[in-house]
Enzyme design. Structure first.
Site, PDB file in Angstrom:
ATOM      1  N   HIS A  91      12.420 -24.755  43.762  1.00  9.89           N
ATOM      2  CA  HIS A  91      11.784 -26.028  43.369  1.00  9.89           C
ATOM      3  C   HIS A  91      10.349 -26.108  43.869  1.00  9.89           C
ATOM      4  CE1 HIS A  91      15.588 -28.099  42.052  1.00  9.89           C
ATOM      5  NE2 HIS A  91      16.104 -27.212  42.872  1.00  9.89           N
ATOM      6  N   ASN A 164      19.673 -32.999  40.179  1.00  6.08           N
ATOM      7  CA  ASN A 164      19.088 -32.201  39.104  1.00  6.08           C
ATOM      8  C   ASN A 164      19.228 -32.942  37.784  1.00  6.08           C
ATOM      9  OD1 ASN A 164      18.271 -29.987  40.625  1.00  6.08           O
ATOM     10  ND2 ASN A 164      20.133 -28.809  40.245  1.00  6.08           N
TER      11      ASN A 164
END
Ligand code: HEM
Length: 727
Positions: A91, A164
């Site tokens: 990420h 997510n």
């Protein structure tokens, strides 16, 4: 304010504070405490010493050597030398925004968590959206999972819901996370490919991990190429617990649903955007907030008891499984609005540190073995990424709730603890800080799901974890035919990039267990004949699923409120354009919250057919067609002739057509569609509203623009999609 970073800084909150007074280093609250405003200020060193000359280093004579005593130069260069910090392991590329969460009704029946205590309660939040695999400077529109991490600055400490945009994950146990990430990241010998899963090591790994099949369906679907952060869902993924004042707990799954609908790109568009604007999602988020079209999401919860969970055909501790909405409905409990851009990307978006272990009284964990690894991982990695154990003091991370404990020292400590006591129990400080006790403090839920102590220590999984395909099938079967085609095409694309045929075959062998139709289609696209044998099943007789089709899983079932807020329309203009229709279109679109941009063969002012002047603010070269959600071609014989001479016009129109976007052609501009090869004739009576191609006479501009707006609400017109594309 000349030194401000954003327009949205006017939207203050308990966390961001108010607008910093101009030219003052404010010492009010939260972020204001550290916000630096240099307007009207003189330049200084880090020690506050005024700098007389910021152009020349100190030398012995104008042509002489630079001097070691030049502390001003040395401080400046030394600081510069250390400006970078390590990027996140996963990420790494992300974009953040401030906002607030507002509860609809008290949820006290289920939880004592502060944000849900009363109707209308406001809790400040900071959100970071991200891709997973790419490095910090990679592109926004890669095919990937998107991170959706929310930090709630609650009255009782920070709660991070680190989710997510997909409700399941690749693996079931944290033990496999480093393997998964090593497989998907650029291959270690040559550091390729950047931000992409279409390479051998990723598919080698997942094809040996059948538990990833369900997640692969999501990642190969259009969910993995969202249109914007404002139009994607978010999920907590794991099962968590809600705990009320009485200490009773229920299980919960968290869902964020975007108000403006869940919308995606198509693959060809995503690829092109990544070249023309790698910051596509970051820019969209920033611009929506600056323009007041604030991204908004509804928080929903699926609440269920342990007894219910025992009956399900799947295990609620397994992060590769969803709970179908038809089985446990999603109840809306509040909304989140993102209304303020960060002042400084590094200080806020880069330094923010989320962690699944950050829970508050009223929220607790389940025994999900993937979650267990995460509870450890985040703070651990942040100690290296943020340079020591005190990163909770970085202003973006520090809670609004007061912090009092006996933890001391470490690199970069900022708090100046008073007194000589840093231990507990103590009498010298009157016993403070004292334990909050069970009534106020965090107490872990004692219930444990069938802990089966008699088993002793095991490295093993519950049996239902071994059903790897039932929900992969559920997802695929719940998609519309267009979405199913896109999934098959994505598998075809990714697998065609592999250099080792055996990996391709193993993947198709795995897919046969989820959907024979999908496996056949993928195999055909890869010239794979005959089909490989299906992989052996780990669980030959899985339980009958409660739900075999879940319409809620299709993107088409998620139009949101149907509004067009935040979408972008291109109006192609050239000298001689009919200016009146342009103005009518711009006004009508603005009313819908749509950004209409005038795109010309070049930027700048140009005359209209009636002798007025319009100003093109973008060119077809700097803003190609695939960056827009829809296209208007106004009338004007001279303008049409000029646009017809420009190859960019044809590409612009073809991309709009190929990506199934709404196109309106007024009067003479119909010729441009014909020249671009679109399936329209010059026959004036033809109108193709149903396919998102609207052809109208210039005199009907008002009605045609209304039809255009209606057609845009469909987002795309997949009826005209072809594989391979005709144009
Ligand atoms: C055992 C499994 C996992 C481990 C060990 C893990 C580990 C990590 C690590 C080390 C980071 C970088 C954090 C930082 O440097 O600040 C990270 C970021 C992140 N992870 Fe995970 N992760 C796991 C699974 C997941 C899952 C299942 C989800 C989704 C539910 C997820 C969502 C995120 C998000 C959204 C971020 C970015 C946070 C941000 O924006 O700063 N991770 N993860």
């Amino acid at each position: 304010m000349p030194t401000a970073s954003t327009l949205s800084e006017e939207n203050g909150s308990d966390k961001t504070g108010s607008v910093a007074p101009e030219g003052v280093n404010s010492t009010i609250d939260s972020l204001d405490r550290v916000r630096v405003d240099s307007s009207g200020q003189r330049l200084t060193t880090n020690q506050g010493v005024p700098v007389a000359d910021n152009q020349n280093s100190l030398k012995y004579g104008v042509r002489g050597p630079a001097l070691l005593e030049d502390f001003i130069l040395r401080e400046k260069i030394t600081h510069f030398d250390h400006e970078r910090i390590p990027e996140r392991i996963v990420h790494a590329r992300g974009s953040g925004a401030h906002g607030f969460f507002e509860a609809y009704e008290p949820l006290t029946q289920y939880t004592k968590a502060a944000p849900f205590k009363e109707a209308g309660k406001i809790t400040p939040v900071f959100v970071r959206f991200s891709t997973v695999a790419g490095e910090r400077g990679s592109k926004d529109t890669a095919r990937d999972v998107r991170g959706f991490a929310v930090k709630f600055y609650t009255d009782e400490g920070n709660w991070d819901l680190v989710g997510n945009n997909m409700p399941v994950f690749f693996i079931q146990d944290a033990m496999k996370f480093p393997d998964l990430v090593h497989a998907v990241k650029p291959e270690p010998h040559n550091a390729m490919p950047q931000a992409g899963s279409a390479h051998d090591t990723f598919w080698d790994f997942v094809s040996l991990m059948p538990e990833s099949t369900h997640m692969l369906m999501w990642v190969m679907s259009d969910r993995a190429i969202p249109r914007s952060f404002a139009t994607m869902q978010g999920f907590g993924v794991h099962t968590f617990r809600l705990v009320n004042e009485a200490g009773d707990s229920v299980f919960v799954k968290f869902h964020w649903s975007p108000k403006y609908g869940t919308h995606s790109l198509v693959w060809d568009e995503a690829v092109k955007i990544s070249g023309a604007d790698p910051d596509f999602h970051r820019r969209d988020l920033w611009e929506r907030i600056e323009s007041g079209a604030f991204p908004e999401y509804e928080l929903g919860v699926q609440i269920f008891t342990e007894d219910q969970a025992e009956q399900f055909s799947f295990d609620i501790l397994d992060s590769t499984k969803i709970i179908p909405e038809e089985l446990i409905p999603v109840q809306p409990v509040g909304r989140m609005v993102l209304n303020r851009n960060p002042d400084n990307f590094f200080a806020e978006t880069e330094q923010v540190a989320f962690c699944t272990a950050h829970v508050v009284p009223g929220i607790d964990f389940s025994n999900d073995p993937l979650l267990a690894g995460r509870i450890h991982s985040y703070v651990d990695t942040q100690i290296s990424r943020l340079g020591g154990p005190n990163f909770h003091e970085i202003p973006i991370n520090s809670p609004i709730a007061p912090v009092h404990n006996n933890q001391r020292d470490g690199m970069h400590r900022q708090a100046i603890h008073r007194g000589r006591v840093s231990y507990e129990p103590n009498s010298l400080a009157g016993g403070c800080p004292f334990q909050a006790g069970a009534a106020q403090g965090f107490v872990s839920v004692s219930a444990s799901i069938q802990a089966k102590e008699e088993q002793g220590k095991v490295r093993a999984k519950p049996e239902k974890f071994a059903d790897h395909y039932t929900q992969a099938r559920l997802f695929f079967e719940s998609q519309s035919p267009v979405e199913q085609d896109h999934i098959a095409n994505a598998f075809r694309f990714e697998l065609s990039k592999l250099t080792v045929p055996a990996i391709r075959e193993r993947t198709v062998a795995m897919l046969r267990n989820a959907s024979e139709a999908l496996a056949r289609k993928v195999a055909m696209g890869l010239g794979m004949e005959p089909l490989p044998e299906a992989l052996p099943l780990a669980l030959p007789n899985p339980a009958q699923p409660e739900v075999t089709k879940s319409p809620a899983l299709s993107l088409l079932a998620r139009p949101g409120d149907g509004s067009l807020t935040g979408r972008k329309v291109a109006i192609l203009v050239a000298p001689g354009v009919e200016g009146e229709a342009v103005a009518t279109a711009q006004a009508a679109l603005l009313e819908q919250g749509v950004v209409a941009r005038l795109v010309g063969p070049r930027i700048g002012r140009m005359p209209t057919a009636s002798g007025d002047v319009i100003d093109a603010d973008a060119s077809m070269e700097n803003e190609p067609g695939f960056l827009f959600d829809a296209l208007i071609l106004p009338d004007g014989q001279e303008a049409v002739a000029a646009l017809a001479q420009d190859g960019h016009t044809m590409e612009f129109i073809k991309d709009q057509f190929r990506h199934c976007k709404t196109i309106l052609a007024l009067g003479a501009s119909r010729q441009l569609l014909v020249k671009a090869g679109l399936p329209v004739s010059m026959d004036k009576s033809q109108a193709q509203g149903g396919t998102g191609l609207i052809l109208a006479e210039a005199g009907d501009a008002g009605a045609a623009i209304a039809a255009f707006i209606e057609a845009m609400a469909m987002h795309r017109h997949f009826g005209r999609e072809m594989d391979p594309p005709l144009l």
